[in-house]
Design an enzyme around this catalytic site. Sequence first.
Site, PDB file in Angstrom:
ATOM      1  N   GLY A 133       0.766  -1.220  -0.042  1.00  0.00           N
ATOM      2  CA  GLY A 133       0.026   0.083  -0.011  1.00  0.00           C
ATOM      3  C   GLY A 133       0.697   1.303  -0.017  1.00  0.00           C
ATOM      4  O   GLY A 133       0.547   2.254  -0.716  1.00  0.00           O
ATOM      5  N   ASN A 134       1.920   1.162   0.679  1.00  0.00           N
ATOM      6  CA  ASN A 134       2.559   2.554   1.033  1.00  0.00           C
ATOM      7  C   ASN A 134       3.506   2.976  -0.362  1.00  0.00           C
ATOM      8  O   ASN A 134       3.833   4.142  -0.543  1.00  0.00           O
ATOM      9  CB  ASN A 134       3.487   2.634   2.154  1.00  0.00           C
ATOM     10  CG  ASN A 134       4.677   1.540   1.970  1.00  0.00           C
ATOM     11  OD1 ASN A 134       4.470   0.521   1.647  1.00  0.00           O
ATOM     12  ND2 ASN A 134       5.908   1.901   2.471  1.00  0.00           N
ATOM     13  N   LYS A 140     -11.848  -8.425   4.074  1.00  0.00           N
ATOM     14  CA  LYS A 140     -10.922  -7.669   3.436  1.00  0.00           C
ATOM     15  C   LYS A 140     -11.050  -6.225   3.778  1.00  0.00           C
ATOM     16  O   LYS A 140     -12.255  -5.735   3.177  1.00  0.00           O
ATOM     17  CB  LYS A 140     -10.923  -8.041   1.971  1.00  0.00           C
ATOM     18  CG  LYS A 140      -9.777  -7.114   1.033  1.00  0.00           C
ATOM     19  CD  LYS A 140      -8.251  -7.787   1.240  1.00  0.00           C
ATOM     20  CE  LYS A 140      -7.431  -6.814   0.517  1.00  0.00           C
ATOM     21  NZ  LYS A 140      -6.057  -6.880   1.076  1.00  0.00           N
ATOM     22  N   LYS A 168      -3.657  -9.344  -2.748  1.00  0.00           N
ATOM     23  CA  LYS A 168      -2.884  -9.235  -3.945  1.00  0.00           C
ATOM     24  C   LYS A 168      -1.395 -10.076  -3.644  1.00  0.00           C
ATOM     25  O   LYS A 168      -0.825 -10.420  -4.469  1.00  0.00           O
ATOM     26  CB  LYS A 168      -2.395  -7.684  -3.843  1.00  0.00           C
ATOM     27  CG  LYS A 168      -1.659  -7.056  -3.098  1.00  0.00           C
ATOM     28  CD  LYS A 168      -0.086  -6.824  -3.288  1.00  0.00           C
ATOM     29  CE  LYS A 168       0.590  -6.316  -1.964  1.00  0.00           C
ATOM     30  NZ  LYS A 168       0.052  -6.062  -0.706  1.00  0.00           N
ATOM     31  N   LYS A 183       1.101 -12.534   3.762  1.00  0.00           N
ATOM     32  CA  LYS A 183       2.458 -12.071   2.869  1.00  0.00           C
ATOM     33  C   LYS A 183       3.372 -13.658   3.311  1.00  0.00           C
ATOM     34  O   LYS A 183       4.218 -14.333   2.314  1.00  0.00           O
ATOM     35  CB  LYS A 183       3.463 -11.019   3.468  1.00  0.00           C
ATOM     36  CG  LYS A 183       2.882  -9.835   2.855  1.00  0.00           C
ATOM     37  CD  LYS A 183       3.309  -8.464   3.396  1.00  0.00           C
ATOM     38  CE  LYS A 183       2.381  -7.282   3.441  1.00  0.00           C
ATOM     39  NZ  LYS A 183       1.702  -7.124   2.265  1.00  0.00           N
TER      40      LYS A 183
END
Length: 314
Positions: free
Chosen positions: A12-13, A129, A214, A276
């Site tokens: 995201g960042n 989510k 993702k 992740k």
Amino acid sequence: MDKKRVVVALGGNAILSKDASAEAQQAALRDTSKYLVEFVKKGNELIISHGNGPQVGNLLLQQTAGSTKDNPAMPLDTDVSMTQGSIGYWLQNAMGTELKKAGIDKPVATVVTQVVVDEADEAFKNPTKPIGPFYDEKGMQQQKLEHPEYEFVEDAGRGFRRVVPSPKPIDVVESDVVEIMVKNKIIPISVGGGGVPVIKTTNSLVGKEAVIDKDFASEKLAEKVNADMLVILTAVDNVYINFNKPNQKKLEKINIAELKTYIKVGQFAKGSMLPKVEAAIDFVQNTKNGSAIITSLQNVGKFLEDGSGTIIVK
Ligand SMILES: Nc1ncnc2c1ncn2[C@@H]1O[C@H](COP(=O)(O)OP(=O)(O)O)[C@@H](O)[C@H]1O
Ligand SMILES: NC(=O)OP(=O)(O)O
């Protein structure tokens, strides 16, 4: 590092911190592209994927606020495809500039990517989510008044966020296209926002309203295109055990058996680091010689020089 085929998943960042304007997100992606070009400079074949949680939630809000009977809001699967288009545009534009500066003549192109999910996935009954902006208690209650069907969760002490179903990816429909692009020296951007969720019927693919994670979608793509490496870029240089505690310890090179023991004792936060780590394990487990890396965007140069970051191996 030897030359490799690498799928890089952007956190995201890399796209959006506070300012959700197009200008700010484009500026963030220009910065991000400087790091991504490092993979190409070293001769690697690069495939890029990215998240869309904040963007798809914001788009839904815009769609809903402006909708009329004659100009209805688009469903969530279509919204995911729209964010693949907008973020893909920003990213291929920014990458184009950085590649040019580096004297590399390689086109970058976004593939609107569909990802097959299972209609019976329990996730459709249990939305988890988080998407879009954070609300305080009052803002969340207001949203619920206007949209009683919306569900919210408290997100890591940062406020409330709307949640939508997030089924597991089974297959990446356009993976062959992505592989052909890579073989022809094109840098593809694929499975943006986890891909557009679709289910398979006898003759068709039918969109489902959901947002796929993702990291899981990038893992599936990496397997399908025979990547050597899955690189998950986020806000931390390493995965930690006892994260944010005085005795936190960074993980460097680690095998999947060890990592699984840490999962069992709850070392990785659900909805942030856990997916992740799970995606990294899946990739290493499901490929012959594949490795996975979790590190930060800012550490890419160092990782390419000396392998620093968390490296997950068999
Ligand atoms: N064990 C851990 N080790 C490192 N970071 C962790 C851990 N548990 C939770 N985190 C947090 O997870 C974040 C990454 O998740 P998230 O922000 O959801 O990812 P993304 O970059 O894809 O948006 C890290 O920046 C860190 O704050
Ligand atoms: N689709 C997805 O996983 O997006 P984020 O990484 O932005 O949450």
